[in-house]
Scaffold this active site. Structure first.
Site, PDB file in Angstrom:
ATOM      1  N   CYS A  14       0.815  -1.208   0.000  1.00  0.00           N
ATOM      2  CA  CYS A  14       0.000   0.000   0.000  1.00  0.00           C
ATOM      3  C   CYS A  14       0.854   1.266   0.000  1.00  0.00           C
ATOM      4  CB  CYS A  14      -0.931  -0.004   1.207  1.00  0.00           C
ATOM      5  SG  CYS A  14      -2.297  -1.175   1.042  1.00  0.00           S
ATOM      6  N   LYS A  17       0.656   3.388  -3.162  1.00  0.00           N
ATOM      7  CA  LYS A  17      -0.497   4.230  -3.466  1.00  0.00           C
ATOM      8  C   LYS A  17      -0.047   5.611  -3.934  1.00  0.00           C
ATOM      9  CE  LYS A  17      -4.516   2.950  -0.672  1.00  0.00           C
ATOM     10  NZ  LYS A  17      -5.364   3.418   0.444  1.00  0.00           N
ATOM     11  N   THR A  44     -16.824  10.393   0.225  1.00  0.00           N
ATOM     12  CA  THR A  44     -16.460  10.356   1.646  1.00  0.00           C
ATOM     13  C   THR A  44     -15.207   9.528   1.914  1.00  0.00           C
ATOM     14  OG1 THR A  44     -18.043   8.536   1.946  1.00  0.00           O
ATOM     15  CG2 THR A  44     -18.793  10.764   2.511  1.00  0.00           C
ATOM     16  N   SER A  45     -14.467   9.164   0.856  1.00  0.00           N
ATOM     17  CA  SER A  45     -13.211   8.407   0.987  1.00  0.00           C
ATOM     18  C   SER A  45     -13.405   7.086   1.694  1.00  0.00           C
ATOM     19  CB  SER A  45     -12.153   9.245   1.729  1.00  0.00           C
ATOM     20  OG  SER A  45     -11.901  10.458   1.061  1.00  0.00           O
ATOM     21  N   ASP A  46     -14.556   6.456   1.467  1.00  0.00           N
ATOM     22  CA  ASP A  46     -14.805   5.165   2.105  1.00  0.00           C
ATOM     23  C   ASP A  46     -14.022   4.060   1.418  1.00  0.00           C
ATOM     24  OD1 ASP A  46     -16.781   4.885   4.412  1.00  0.00           O
ATOM     25  OD2 ASP A  46     -17.750   6.411   3.176  1.00  0.00           O
ATOM     26  N   ASP A  87     -11.604  -4.394   2.678  1.00  0.00           N
ATOM     27  CA  ASP A  87     -12.457  -3.242   2.373  1.00  0.00           C
ATOM     28  C   ASP A  87     -13.943  -3.554   2.542  1.00  0.00           C
ATOM     29  OD1 ASP A  87     -10.269  -1.680   1.816  1.00  0.00           O
ATOM     30  OD2 ASP A  87     -10.436  -1.851  -0.359  1.00  0.00           O
ATOM     31  N   GLY A 134     -10.739 -13.568 -13.526  1.00  0.00           N
ATOM     32  CA  GLY A 134      -9.988 -12.338 -13.374  1.00  0.00           C
ATOM     33  C   GLY A 134      -9.425 -11.854 -14.691  1.00  0.00           C
ATOM     34  N   HIS A 135      -8.382 -11.034 -14.581  1.00  0.00           N
ATOM     35  CA  HIS A 135      -7.773 -10.435 -15.766  1.00  0.00           C
ATOM     36  C   HIS A 135      -6.278 -10.302 -15.527  1.00  0.00           C
ATOM     37  CE1 HIS A 135      -7.577  -8.143 -19.447  1.00  0.00           C
ATOM     38  NE2 HIS A 135      -6.972  -7.134 -18.831  1.00  0.00           N
ATOM     39  N   ASP A 222     -10.507   0.737   7.364  1.00  0.00           N
ATOM     40  CA  ASP A 222      -9.286  -0.029   7.617  1.00  0.00           C
ATOM     41  C   ASP A 222      -8.095   0.897   7.389  1.00  0.00           C
ATOM     42  OD1 ASP A 222      -9.453   0.007   4.832  1.00  0.00           O
ATOM     43  OD2 ASP A 222      -8.905  -2.089   4.580  1.00  0.00           O
TER      44      ASP A 222
END
Length: 335
Positions: A14, A17, A44-46, A87, A134-135, A222
């Site tokens: 992370c 980011k 709201t940046s959830d 998440d 998936g991809h 989180d």
């Protein structure tokens, strides 16, 4: 000859980011799409979006992937999957379905690629989640994660926006993963500390969510790439409160203080600190190493709950602060 996964990336986990300052400028320019059934979007940046299914249920969806922080492909897959699944739990839901997202250079051995997917599958299976496909694309840097779909109850949906003045803040995992990963990459992390680190990062947040759902959770997030400070700011801004962090109560991994004193701080921590300049106030008596831990980007970090203090005191995790009436700063750190 096998390549080391981490040799392809300049950042990891992370900590890769986009910095919160750059990201906020990009997102600010986007139109805020409105839909009657969209309960939670990106405003709201959830941790995930939430869509009202009209029958009391909510569909929760998220996506998360990043470059490797470890050379062990199976371990990398485990941590990436645990991080993505988190998440949905942070929104009060249960993940049920996932799709792989995989990027890898062709010089990687296929066994390494299979092991990344196997690690992700193992964590998904532990969570009772079906990986349905998936991809994958060719890329100069390996990256892996999941797109996850889950379900929750509309009247039990957790967001960033519900914290109330007087709420206690409870954190379920210790901080310091970014610092310890940086030390590991430099060959300076003891084997015992590495074992503890990987156990924490690969641990699912599902059991914590399931324990907390019996309480009156007002808000949840989180703790990942923006560090404790950054995610507390998001919760404070969305809820209209000030978050006061009790620095002496914050849990961190035992090796983190000495490594922070040695300057083993990931670049993401400096981006987090820069973004929060003017938005957070720390006590001048706070030691620099502890401040660095509070800004440290976490990978597959714990859940942060806001709930009534009387209830928080009965949970098995430390109370690290509380929500107060909104003041001059979204986040205040007490020494």
């Amino acid at each position: 000859m096998s390549h080391r996964l981490t040799e392809f990336s300049s950042s990891s986990g992370c900590g890769a980011k986009i910095g919160p300052g750059v990201l906020s400028q990009v997102v600010r320019a986007l139109p805020n799409f409105q839909a009657d059934n969209l309960l939670v979007g990106f405003d709201t940046s959830d941790d995930a979006c939430a869509y009202d299914l009209g029958d009391g249920r909510v569909l929760i969806q998220t996506v998360d992937f990043f470059p490797p922080m470890f050379d062990d492909p199976f371990l990398f897959g485990q941590v990436a999957a645990a991080n993505a699944l988190s998440d949905v739990w942070a929104m009060g839901g249960e993940p049920v379905l996932a799709l792989n997202l995989l990027c890898f250079p062709t010089c990687l051995e296929l066994e390494q690629v299979r092991d990344i997917l196997a690690g992700g599958h193992a964590k998904a299976a532990e969570a009772g989640v079906t990986v349905a496909g998936g991809h994958s694309i060719e890329d100069a840097s390996p990256k892996y994660g999941l797109c996850v779909t889950g379900f929750g109850q509309k009247d039990k949906l957790w967001t960033n926006a519900g914290a109330r003045p007087g709420d206690a803040l409870v954190l379920t995992k210790p901080l310091g993963t970014g610092i310890l990963v940086t030390a590991h990459g430099a060959g300076l992390l003891e084997s015992g500390d590495f074992t503890k680190l990987t156990a924490i990062m690969s641990a699912l947040n599902g059991p914590a969510k399931q324990k907390a759902e019996n309480y009156h959770i007002h808000a949840c997030t989180d703790i990942t790439g923006f560090g404790l400070m950054g995610h507390c700011r998001e919760l404070a801004e969305a809820s209209g409160v000030t978050v006061r962090i009790l620095s002496q109560a914050v849990p961190y991994q035992p090796a983190a203080p000495e490594l922070a004193r040695m300057g083993l701080i990931p670049a993401g921590a400096y981006r987090n600190r820069e973004f929060l300049e003017g938005k957070a106030r720390t006590d001048p008596a706070l030691p620099l190493w502890l401040e660095d831990i509070l800004y440290d980007p976490q990978t597959s970090g714990g859940l942060l709950f806001a709930l009534p203090r009387q209830e928080a005191e009965t949970l098995p995790w430390p109370i690290i602060g509380y929500a107060a009436e909104r003041g001059s700063f979204p986040v205040i750190v007490e020494a």
